[in-house]
Design an enzyme around this catalytic site. Sequence first.
Site, PDB file in Angstrom:
ATOM      1  N   ASP A   1       0.819  -1.212   0.000  1.00 47.59           N
ATOM      2  CA  ASP A   1       0.000   0.000   0.000  1.00 47.59           C
ATOM      3  C   ASP A   1       0.854   1.264   0.000  1.00 47.59           C
ATOM      4  O   ASP A   1       0.650   2.163   0.816  1.00 47.59           O
ATOM      5  CB  ASP A   1      -0.932   0.015   1.219  1.00 47.59           C
ATOM      6  CG  ASP A   1      -1.671  -1.290   1.403  1.00 47.59           C
ATOM      7  OD1 ASP A   1      -2.257  -1.772   0.427  1.00 47.59           O
ATOM      8  OD2 ASP A   1      -1.656  -1.844   2.523  1.00 47.59           O
TER       9      ASP A   1
ATOM     10  N   GLU B   1     -11.247   0.101  -2.923  1.00 43.68           N
ATOM     11  CA  GLU B   1     -10.610   0.448  -1.656  1.00 43.68           C
ATOM     12  C   GLU B   1      -9.418   1.354  -1.949  1.00 43.68           C
ATOM     13  O   GLU B   1      -9.228   1.831  -3.065  1.00 43.68           O
ATOM     14  CB  GLU B   1     -10.153  -0.823  -0.929  1.00 43.68           C
ATOM     15  CG  GLU B   1      -9.217  -1.685  -1.758  1.00 43.68           C
ATOM     16  CD  GLU B   1      -8.914  -3.028  -1.124  1.00 43.68           C
ATOM     17  OE1 GLU B   1      -9.324  -3.264   0.016  1.00 43.68           O
ATOM     18  OE2 GLU B   1      -8.257  -3.856  -1.782  1.00 43.68           O
TER      19      GLU B   1
END
Length: 511
Positions: free
Chosen positions: A22, A186
């Site tokens: 991420d 997301e």
Amino acid sequence: MWDPNRSDAQYQNPIVYADYSDPDVVRVGDDFFMTASSFNAVPALPILHSRDLVNWRIVNHAIDELPPAFDRPQHGNGVWAPSINYHNGTFYIFYGDPDRGVYMTKTDDPRGRWSDLTLVHEAEGWIDTAPFWDDDGNAYLVHAFAKSRAGINSVLHIAPMATDGTHLTGESREVFDGHDDHPTIEGPKLYERDGTYYIFAPAGGVSDGWQTVLRSDDIYGPYNDRVVLAQGNSDVNGPHQGAWVDTDSGEDWFIHFQELDPYGRIVHLQPLSWNDGWPVIGRDEDGDGTGEPVQTHEKPDVSADVLPTMVPQTSDDFDTARLGLQWQWHGNPQFGWYSLTYRPGALRLFPRSAEGAENLWSVPNLLLQKFPAPAFTATTEIQCELQEQAGHGGLLVMGEEYAYLSVRRTADGAELIQGRNTAPSDGGPDTVDERIPLQPPSTRLRATVEEGGRVQFAYATGDADFEPIGTPFQAQQGRWIGAKIGLFAVQSDESTAADGYCDFEYFQVEE
């Protein structure tokens, strides 16, 4: 080690062959700073620096200690999907802890001390949080949801936020529902360009998904959507969550991760261009607006001179007063776990037991780092002074399954054990593949990792060559992370006094 640089002024992907899940990046002047998820590992929130978006080094961590619940490992929990921003002279990192809420830390110097964590909003299941400061002075927070905690996912929300980032000032509102065309959307990042708002967000799942971009003239929508990056004919599955960043010369780039089994979520760099108000990421040969990942590309146009190859740190001679930035514990570190001063030039680990721990899965004092390349060797030299049968220490490969090569004291002297555990999270016991007696006080231990993550342990005493021991072990990813490698010393019996130690002369990583 893995080198992202090519000799023809190009780079190759991945730019970081290590598990920086991420990733988010911010540019300030000529400097790029990246952070990534760290989950339960401590220190948390790594800070990496680059001058060209290709060569990266770890320069800090933003969190020295997590909440007390992380005194014991909480695999897969903790620091999820951070975002790093720069606003009015201050660096901010926001992240969502799926069990506690939205946290923020800030600093004037990313290489210095970051502030204590501020709980911006208490909630369960708020994840992938990113702030946005608009030109009109208003601030917002965009976020997604973890279905395991919130009961919902595949939707994105935006909430108004105080300009100092310390709290929300209103209700969070749904701005996009991805159930039909972008399931499991997301990882949102909110930007503004030429008066238009853009949300970059991956969808479709970590292993097989794509990059979605939403755009609207109003921050609360409605948003139009487009797939701007997908695997296509490339070998890059995913490609998943990341960050849009520009250079001082005006180029646009996108950094994202690819999930690669035992290696975790490795980092790629893609060129980004604009077409009719939409970003196109990677190579779009058919002109349909959806790019696919590049394997090689011309390096970013930056003001820095040609830089030497830089990758996140790995080897450590233990010749300084602090552990290298590549090391992380499996839980909050405690006083008395280690010393770099008892024997200058060596790391001394003191064996400790974890109450109720059935195996190494529940032990916090594991000193580990990420796999750094598709194939490598890690070598250490160890000397242990331990109580008989009371504990052991050595070299460990850790994931959903683990294996190690360790030294234990016996009535007859010492023995070398090659052990493993194929079901540690279920409380299963370790098994021993092979054990041999040891006479010399010092032993060299080695783990050779082949491409694909197959691990063979070996040992050497005195001037002898390395000899393989035990059967090969297939490294496994952990909870949301790749496999890790490192050192440990544990006490196997809680009733036994924690005497003794294991000294490690070095930790050397090589191709």
